[in-house]
Design a protein around this motif. Structure first.
Motif, short mmCIF file in Angstrom:
data_model
loop_
_atom_site.label_atom_id
_atom_site.label_comp_id
_atom_site.label_asym_id
_atom_site.label_seq_id
_atom_site.Cartn_x
_atom_site.Cartn_y
_atom_site.Cartn_z
N PHE A 1 102.42 -78.56 46.02
CA PHE A 1 103.07 -78.14 47.26
C PHE A 1 101.98 -77.50 48.11
O PHE A 1 101.33 -76.55 47.68
N MET A 2 101.77 -78.04 49.29
CA MET A 2 100.71 -77.52 50.14
C MET A 2 101.30 -76.79 51.34
O MET A 2 102.33 -77.19 51.88
N ALA A 3 100.65 -75.70 51.71
CA ALA A 3 101.04 -74.92 52.88
C ALA A 3 99.76 -74.33 53.47
O ALA A 3 98.74 -74.22 52.77
N PRO A 4 99.79 -73.93 54.73
CA PRO A 4 98.56 -73.48 55.39
C PRO A 4 98.03 -72.12 54.92
O PRO A 4 96.87 -71.81 55.15
N THR A 5 98.86 -71.30 54.27
CA THR A 5 98.39 -69.98 53.82
C THR A 5 98.90 -69.71 52.41
O THR A 5 99.94 -70.22 51.99
#
Length: 74
Positions: A51-55
Motif C-alpha cells: 500500500f503506497m501513500a505519499p507520507t
C-alpha cells in the motif's frame, strides 16, 4: 459500517482488473481498499500487500484503519 452500491462496484471491478480509484474525501476509499486487500490476503495468505501513500503518517493511518475494518495483520 454502511456499504454503498458504488463501493461494491469498485471492489468487484478492482478484484479482477487494474483499477485506479479517485473519489471525493469521505466516500469510502479506505473501506474499499481494505476490502480489496482483505480478499487478496485471503486468496494468497503468504503473499505481500503493498500500500503506497505519499507520507509515512498516512501509511500508518491506513494500516490502522485497514486493521480495524478487516483484521488484516500489520
Amino acid at each position: 459500517m454502511p456499504v454503498r452500491d458504488y463501493q461494491i462496484n469498485i471492489v468487484q471491478n478492482a478484484l479482477f482488473n487494474n483499477t485506479l480509484v479517485s473519489i471525493t474525501t469521505g466516500l469510502g476509499k479506505t473501506l474499499t481498499a481494505a476490502v480489496i486487500m482483505f480478499n487478496f490476503y485471503m486468496w494468497f495468505p503468504e503473499g505481500k500487500i503493498v500500500f503506497m501513500a505519499p507520507t509515512r503518517p498516512l501509511v500508518a493511518q491506513q494500516q490502522s484503519a485497514c486493521y480495524k475494518i478487516t483484521g488484516i495483520p500489520i
